[in-house]
Design a protein around this motif. Sequence first.
Motif, mmCIF file in Angstrom:
data_model
loop_
_atom_site.group_PDB
_atom_site.id
_atom_site.type_symbol
_atom_site.label_atom_id
_atom_site.label_comp_id
_atom_site.label_asym_id
_atom_site.label_seq_id
_atom_site.Cartn_x
_atom_site.Cartn_y
_atom_site.Cartn_z
ATOM 1 N N SER A 354 0.589 -0.963 0.340
ATOM 2 C CA SER A 354 0.357 -0.141 -0.239
ATOM 3 C C SER A 354 0.556 1.211 0.132
ATOM 4 O O SER A 354 0.813 2.748 -0.562
ATOM 5 C CB SER A 354 -0.865 0.344 1.057
ATOM 6 N N LYS A 355 1.363 1.520 0.399
ATOM 7 C CA LYS A 355 3.029 2.394 0.601
ATOM 8 C C LYS A 355 3.148 2.702 -0.925
ATOM 9 O O LYS A 355 3.858 3.124 -1.253
ATOM 10 C CB LYS A 355 4.423 1.803 1.969
ATOM 11 N N ARG A 356 4.139 1.593 -0.833
ATOM 12 C CA ARG A 356 4.223 1.856 -2.721
ATOM 13 C C ARG A 356 3.544 2.087 -3.264
ATOM 14 O O ARG A 356 3.864 2.762 -4.249
ATOM 15 C CB ARG A 356 5.040 -0.278 -2.873
ATOM 16 N N ARG A 357 2.304 1.628 -3.637
ATOM 17 C CA ARG A 357 1.470 2.271 -4.448
ATOM 18 C C ARG A 357 0.988 3.390 -4.140
ATOM 19 O O ARG A 357 0.808 4.711 -5.182
ATOM 20 C CB ARG A 357 0.022 1.978 -3.859
ATOM 21 N N SER A 358 0.865 3.924 -2.889
ATOM 22 C CA SER A 358 0.572 5.435 -1.741
ATOM 23 C C SER A 358 1.448 6.492 -3.016
ATOM 24 O O SER A 358 1.943 7.524 -3.998
ATOM 25 C CB SER A 358 0.479 5.652 -0.851
ATOM 26 N N ASN A 359 3.293 6.051 -2.936
ATOM 27 C CA ASN A 359 4.136 6.681 -3.506
ATOM 28 C C ASN A 359 4.224 6.920 -4.353
ATOM 29 O O ASN A 359 4.526 7.816 -5.775
ATOM 30 C CB ASN A 359 5.614 6.013 -3.001
ATOM 31 N N LEU A 360 3.943 5.297 -5.693
ATOM 32 C CA LEU A 360 3.592 5.943 -6.727
ATOM 33 C C LEU A 360 2.668 6.765 -7.528
ATOM 34 O O LEU A 360 2.926 7.793 -8.381
ATOM 35 C CB LEU A 360 4.041 3.826 -7.426
ATOM 36 N N ASN A 361 2.043 6.859 -6.988
ATOM 37 C CA ASN A 361 0.784 8.109 -7.438
ATOM 38 C C ASN A 361 0.679 9.272 -6.949
ATOM 39 O O ASN A 361 1.015 10.157 -7.849
ATOM 40 C CB ASN A 361 -0.478 7.251 -6.060
ATOM 41 N N ASP A 362 1.701 9.280 -6.021
ATOM 42 C CA ASP A 362 2.349 10.567 -5.428
ATOM 43 C C ASP A 362 3.307 11.747 -6.443
ATOM 44 O O ASP A 362 3.376 11.853 -6.741
ATOM 45 C CB ASP A 362 2.823 10.990 -3.791
ATOM 46 N N ALA A 363 3.901 10.497 -7.171
ATOM 47 C CA ALA A 363 4.858 10.606 -7.872
ATOM 48 C C ALA A 363 4.585 11.187 -9.196
ATOM 49 O O ALA A 363 5.017 12.004 -9.427
ATOM 50 C CB ALA A 363 6.427 9.757 -7.890
ATOM 51 N N LEU A 364 3.304 10.236 -9.846
ATOM 52 C CA LEU A 364 3.167 10.288 -10.441
ATOM 53 C C LEU A 364 2.595 11.524 -11.068
ATOM 54 O O LEU A 364 1.989 12.279 -11.526
ATOM 55 C CB LEU A 364 2.526 9.125 -10.994
ATOM 56 N N ALA A 365 1.586 12.246 -10.036
ATOM 57 C CA ALA A 365 0.601 13.353 -9.745
ATOM 58 C C ALA A 365 1.063 14.474 -9.639
ATOM 59 O O ALA A 365 1.696 15.446 -10.516
ATOM 60 C CB ALA A 365 -0.205 13.149 -8.898
ATOM 61 N N TRP A 366 2.843 14.222 -8.670
ATOM 62 C CA TRP A 366 3.086 15.868 -9.188
ATOM 63 C C TRP A 366 3.947 15.637 -10.431
ATOM 64 O O TRP A 366 4.275 17.290 -10.863
ATOM 65 C CB TRP A 366 4.646 15.758 -7.991
ATOM 66 N N ALA A 367 5.124 14.983 -11.234
ATOM 67 C CA ALA A 367 5.535 15.084 -12.419
ATOM 68 C C ALA A 367 4.068 15.471 -13.409
ATOM 69 O O ALA A 367 4.412 16.195 -14.257
ATOM 70 C CB ALA A 367 5.981 13.620 -12.983
ATOM 71 N N ALA A 368 3.195 15.111 -13.377
ATOM 72 C CA ALA A 368 2.304 15.638 -14.663
ATOM 73 C C ALA A 368 1.655 16.977 -14.294
ATOM 74 O O ALA A 368 1.781 17.480 -15.331
ATOM 75 C CB ALA A 368 0.836 13.790 -14.413
ATOM 76 N N ALA A 369 1.432 17.059 -13.042
ATOM 77 C CA ALA A 369 1.355 18.208 -12.874
ATOM 78 C C ALA A 369 2.218 19.237 -13.317
ATOM 79 O O ALA A 369 2.294 20.827 -13.684
ATOM 80 C CB ALA A 369 1.217 18.775 -11.499
ATOM 81 N N ARG A 370 3.972 18.933 -12.538
ATOM 82 C CA ARG A 370 4.696 20.089 -13.793
ATOM 83 C C ARG A 370 4.365 19.753 -14.113
ATOM 84 O O ARG A 370 4.985 21.227 -14.900
ATOM 85 C CB ARG A 370 6.372 19.323 -12.529
ATOM 86 N N TRP A 371 4.252 19.533 -15.608
ATOM 87 C CA TRP A 371 4.639 19.060 -16.730
ATOM 88 C C TRP A 371 3.776 20.155 -17.453
ATOM 89 O O TRP A 371 3.732 20.866 -18.772
ATOM 90 C CB TRP A 371 4.472 17.504 -17.451
ATOM 91 N N VAL A 372 2.387 19.877 -16.938
ATOM 92 C CA VAL A 372 1.524 21.233 -17.300
ATOM 93 C C VAL A 372 1.426 21.990 -17.363
ATOM 94 O O VAL A 372 1.854 23.371 -17.949
ATOM 95 C CB VAL A 372 0.027 20.612 -16.726
#
Length: 632
Positions: A354-372
Amino acid sequence: MEAKTGELVSPGVLAMRVGWCAELVSGMTAALLADHWNSADVALLAGGVDAGGRRLPSQAWMALRRLGWMASAPEGVRVNDRVMRMAQEQAGRLLRGACWRAEVTAGVLATWPADALRRTAEEWDAVRAAVPDGRRLPSSVIKARTRQVAAYLRANGRLPADVFELEDVPRAARMLLLAACDRQQATIERSESDPRRAVLRLQLPTRPDPRSYADWTWVACPITLPPTVPASALLHLPTLRLAGGRVQADMAYTHAVPTTSHTGHTVALGVDWGLNTLLSAGATRLHPDGRISALGSGAQFRAAGVVAKQHRLRRLSEHLHTKADHHQRLIAENTQHELTGKHTVLRDEIRHVSKRRSNLNDALAWAAARWVVDQAIAARASVIYLEDLRSLEARGMGYTLNTRLSQQVRGQIADRIRHLAAEVGIAVVTVPAKNTSKHCPHCLTPLRHRKAPDQPTIAGWKWAICPNPECGWQGDRDQGAWRRIAARGLTHQAKTVTDRANGQMTIPTMVDKLEAAAVITPPTTQPCRTDRSKTGPTRRSTTRPAPRRRRAPSPARPSGPAGQRPEGPAPTDRHRLPRAAHRHQDGQAISTPTRHRPRGAALGAGFHLHAHAAPPRWQPIPATTPDIGSLS
């Protein structure tokens, strides 16, 4: 470091002392929640008025003290008043958050349908009327509450009275909310020599059960600030929590940012959500005469590999939960069962996944937001328009697609976009998602969706073709969607409102007259001004497939990598291709044979090996040629 004696405190000892203080605060918070976890007390706190008719303070700990809800330390333990404040602050926040859940649950219970899995249109109208602000509440929230109540009904044979019978008392987290304290408990100051460092001074216990105030001493903790904290920002007291045996500080700070407005936008960035292509974005310009033109062909943020990893972790988590539940049924009430050890190991592994899933989702959200936000800065856009998919329901598309849609992190990405855009003064507005992929961006004619551009007769969903012979537009459906989103936002910007509940800008409804003007004007073809008429005979080309071999004998091969290449054609057995060239860059590839060699950052693929984003073009876009300056 001990502030009084100057003795150094190791990170392990610091984590232990912070853990003792957090355990005391957590225990007092749990006692407060247990005493006031009922509908009457939560309604009294949410009402905002005390018994004397005075308005309750916004700080949760002050509101609880006004109501007379005091925290008490365990018997024989001495804590100061500021430690009690942290317990009251955490309990007050949790109780205030339960008020909204109580109102939604009450509305669902008051209009309980005949079939919990399928409401009729009249039942939907009734439940939305019973829920506060139900007309704008996503149906997924109401369905989630309905499933929760239905599970209680199957287990107990009756409906719950309210959310406080439906849910257990919330768990109090082991953390220190230093924001509820003053200088008598904690202070924070920037370093005078290095603005990237700060010093946090706070009182911590020297034993797990402090018997007197002498068991509390001041400790100075140096903090290295992340580069995202501006040097001119005003620091506030952080929230301390333990993670992996170390103390982590959630730093809060305040700094001035440019203001944003609802109207007056001429350049906008439209963002469309996707499945394999997570985000598609592009800029448009609103001209003084009302025309809207696209600035280039747009860009994409593809994260198919990251999403595939998320689903692999989800399937692993489901498998572990199934095994753990089976062991629990076998163990029952026998604490000495031979499967007890295995069950404990499974629970630990579930938390790890569960922690791995949470960290991956958080990293993906920040990367996508930074790109936008980078795309918006490169296009010099003053607003970002997102389609509102809060009401999207993952159903009717098969088990796999339904699961993939429901597991996306659109909400996290939108929150991160708002956070990053606010720092540079770019407004973020959500627009209705109706017909953004259905109608042509140039003429609003319903599109025909096909499987691929080279298969115009096979029905699909990826490629869109306009049947209007006067228009003839065709392209990726996501590329057409961001044009529709940006054009709709620019024409409806006067209808932008701010939600009082969360402060987010949104365009709630569409106006037919404005929607008719939300079209992209196709670029005019510029005539070629270069005369390419033939003025002489065509130059003869050789038929030799390779360059002429050298007449002189080849030199001896040197022992090292330097020297002259031997004669003959260039070698084709190259062992190492250029940077990132040996990997498959296709959007459908979610796994490659070399994925476990150098990581994504070393290969130039971004934060993750399978995240591919079109980079922003940091160049000014000429105002006279709005269709030039692509963001692709």
